[in-house]
Motif scaffolding. Structure first.
Motif, mmCIF file in Angstrom:
data_model
loop_
_atom_site.group_PDB
_atom_site.id
_atom_site.type_symbol
_atom_site.label_atom_id
_atom_site.label_comp_id
_atom_site.label_asym_id
_atom_site.label_seq_id
_atom_site.Cartn_x
_atom_site.Cartn_y
_atom_site.Cartn_z
ATOM 1 N N LEU A 287 -5.945 -2.890 4.067
ATOM 2 C CA LEU A 287 -5.666 -4.304 3.873
ATOM 3 C C LEU A 287 -4.165 -4.564 3.936
ATOM 4 O O LEU A 287 -3.390 -3.825 3.342
ATOM 5 C CB LEU A 287 -6.177 -4.765 2.511
ATOM 6 C CG LEU A 287 -7.678 -5.006 2.354
ATOM 7 C CD1 LEU A 287 -7.995 -5.319 0.899
ATOM 8 C CD2 LEU A 287 -8.139 -6.135 3.245
ATOM 9 N N THR A 288 -3.810 -5.627 4.632
ATOM 10 C CA THR A 288 -2.434 -6.127 4.593
ATOM 11 C C THR A 288 -2.478 -7.465 3.867
ATOM 12 O O THR A 288 -3.186 -8.384 4.290
ATOM 13 C CB THR A 288 -1.870 -6.316 6.003
ATOM 14 O OG1 THR A 288 -1.888 -5.053 6.682
ATOM 15 C CG2 THR A 288 -0.439 -6.824 5.935
ATOM 16 N N SER B 5 2.187 6.539 4.641
ATOM 17 C CA SER B 5 3.427 5.971 5.176
ATOM 18 C C SER B 5 4.094 4.990 4.217
ATOM 19 O O SER B 5 5.271 4.691 4.350
ATOM 20 C CB SER B 5 3.153 5.280 6.515
ATOM 21 O OG SER B 5 2.218 4.236 6.351
ATOM 22 N N GLY B 6 3.354 4.504 3.248
ATOM 23 C CA GLY B 6 3.919 3.574 2.281
ATOM 24 C C GLY B 6 4.584 4.228 1.091
ATOM 25 O O GLY B 6 5.213 3.541 0.273
ATOM 26 N N ARG C 81 10.177 11.379 -4.098
ATOM 27 C CA ARG C 81 9.979 11.366 -5.556
ATOM 28 C C ARG C 81 8.539 10.994 -5.909
ATOM 29 O O ARG C 81 8.087 11.252 -7.019
ATOM 30 C CB ARG C 81 10.930 10.374 -6.217
ATOM 31 C CG ARG C 81 12.400 10.709 -6.055
ATOM 32 C CD ARG C 81 13.289 9.746 -6.841
ATOM 33 N NE ARG C 81 13.159 8.364 -6.385
ATOM 34 C CZ ARG C 81 12.506 7.415 -7.065
ATOM 35 N NH1 ARG C 81 11.930 7.694 -8.218
ATOM 36 N NH2 ARG C 81 12.444 6.188 -6.582
ATOM 37 N N PHE C 82 7.843 10.388 -4.965
ATOM 38 C CA PHE C 82 6.467 9.962 -5.171
ATOM 39 C C PHE C 82 5.515 10.973 -4.548
ATOM 40 O O PHE C 82 5.722 11.401 -3.402
ATOM 41 C CB PHE C 82 6.224 8.590 -4.525
ATOM 42 C CG PHE C 82 6.814 7.426 -5.269
ATOM 43 C CD1 PHE C 82 8.179 7.236 -5.340
ATOM 44 C CD2 PHE C 82 5.990 6.500 -5.891
ATOM 45 C CE1 PHE C 82 8.734 6.160 -6.024
ATOM 46 C CE2 PHE C 82 6.521 5.420 -6.573
ATOM 47 C CZ PHE C 82 7.889 5.253 -6.632
ATOM 48 N N SER C 83 4.468 11.318 -5.284
ATOM 49 C CA SER C 83 3.422 12.162 -4.729
ATOM 50 C C SER C 83 2.086 11.720 -5.300
ATOM 51 O O SER C 83 2.010 11.191 -6.414
ATOM 52 C CB SER C 83 3.675 13.640 -5.053
ATOM 53 O OG SER C 83 3.650 13.851 -6.443
ATOM 54 N N LEU D 103 0.842 -1.184 0.000
ATOM 55 C CA LEU D 103 0.000 0.000 0.000
ATOM 56 C C LEU D 103 0.881 1.239 0.000
ATOM 57 O O LEU D 103 1.766 1.383 0.846
ATOM 58 C CB LEU D 103 -0.897 0.014 1.232
ATOM 59 C CG LEU D 103 -1.790 1.241 1.393
ATOM 60 C CD1 LEU D 103 -2.847 1.293 0.293
ATOM 61 C CD2 LEU D 103 -2.439 1.248 2.766
ATOM 62 N N LEU D 104 0.649 2.125 -0.954
ATOM 63 C CA LEU D 104 1.431 3.361 -1.025
ATOM 64 C C LEU D 104 0.746 4.486 -0.268
ATOM 65 O O LEU D 104 1.360 5.160 0.557
ATOM 66 C CB LEU D 104 1.646 3.770 -2.492
ATOM 67 C CG LEU D 104 2.404 2.769 -3.355
ATOM 68 C CD1 LEU D 104 2.483 3.275 -4.794
ATOM 69 C CD2 LEU D 104 3.797 2.518 -2.803
#
Lengths: 115, 114
Positions: free
Chosen positions: B102-103, A58-59, A64-66, A45-46
């Motif tokens: 979900l994990t 938090s993932g 560099r990611f937004s 999960l991002l």
């Protein structure tokens, strides 16, 4: 009913370029999730939005990611600058409320290749 | 925090044989449990989910899973495999605690031979 729509389905780019992935959730859903899938790390999960507000980022791997969700029917995930290790399949999913028992509905994914 | 362990990255069965895919979870609060299936080059599709009602859950395509709290397990079964069942299967856990995510487990690839 249309499911979750993602575009593009495939993206090939060169290292250092900006990449923008797009997602349209199912109409009426107020929670949206971005995942990344790789052979090494599986499904991660991002970021998670609820009512267009980021709840948990938090993932997100690094600055560099937004990700943005300007309205209930559209979200983007941007990588700038892209690197070869960003190569993966990126999935968007949506659910009706974001509660734990809710089913998440996944889009077909965007396969990103960074050369 | 919750976690999921799927035993066996690959499971091979013959067409018509029993399918058993194993999933064990860890959660400090009562969990919700899910099985998703992913066919090649597609997104994930829900097979079934456990949300604290009946412990034996029936899903699509003849699959079912049983929640066993004492064993912290949620194994997926199908009495008779079909060639079209060949896919990757993911077990996932969430909890009823405000916003919940979900994990996922690492996935199990099911191979079906004629």
């Amino acid at each position: 009913d249309a499911g979750v729509i993602q575009s593009p389905r495939h993206e090939v780019t060169e290292m250092g370029q900006e990449v923008t992935l797009r997602c349209k959730p199912i109409s009426g859903h107020n929670s949206l999730f971005w995942y990344r899938q790789t052979m090494m790390r599986g499904l991660e999960l991002l970021i998670y939005f609820n009512n267009n507000v980021p709840i948990d980022d938090s993932g997100m791997p690094e600055d560099r990611f937004s990700a943005k969700m300007p309205n209930a029917s559209f979200s983007t995930l941007k990588i700038q600058p892209s690197e070869p290790r960003d190569s993966a399949v990126y999935f968007c999913a949506s659910s009706s409320t974001g509660a734990g028992a809710d089913t998440q509905y996944f889009g077909p994914g965007t396969r990103l290749t960074v050369l | 925090a919750q976690s999921v362990t799927q035993l066996g990255s690959h499971v091979s069965v013959s067409e018509g044989a029993l399918v058993l895919l194993r999933c064990n979870y860890s959660s400090s609060v009562p969990p919700y449990l899910f099985w998703y299936v992913q066919y090649p080059n597609q997104g994930l599709q829900l097979l079934l989910k456990y949300t604290s009602a009946a412990t034996l859950v029936k899903g699509i395509n003849g699959f079912e899973a049983e929640f066993k709290k004492s064993e912290t397990s949620f194994h997926l079964t199908k009495p008779s495999a079909h060639m079209s069942d060949a896919a990757e299967y993911f077990c996932a856990v969430s909890v009823n605690s405000g916003y919940s995510t979900l994990t996922f487990g690492k996935g199990t690839m099911l191979l079906v031979s004629p």
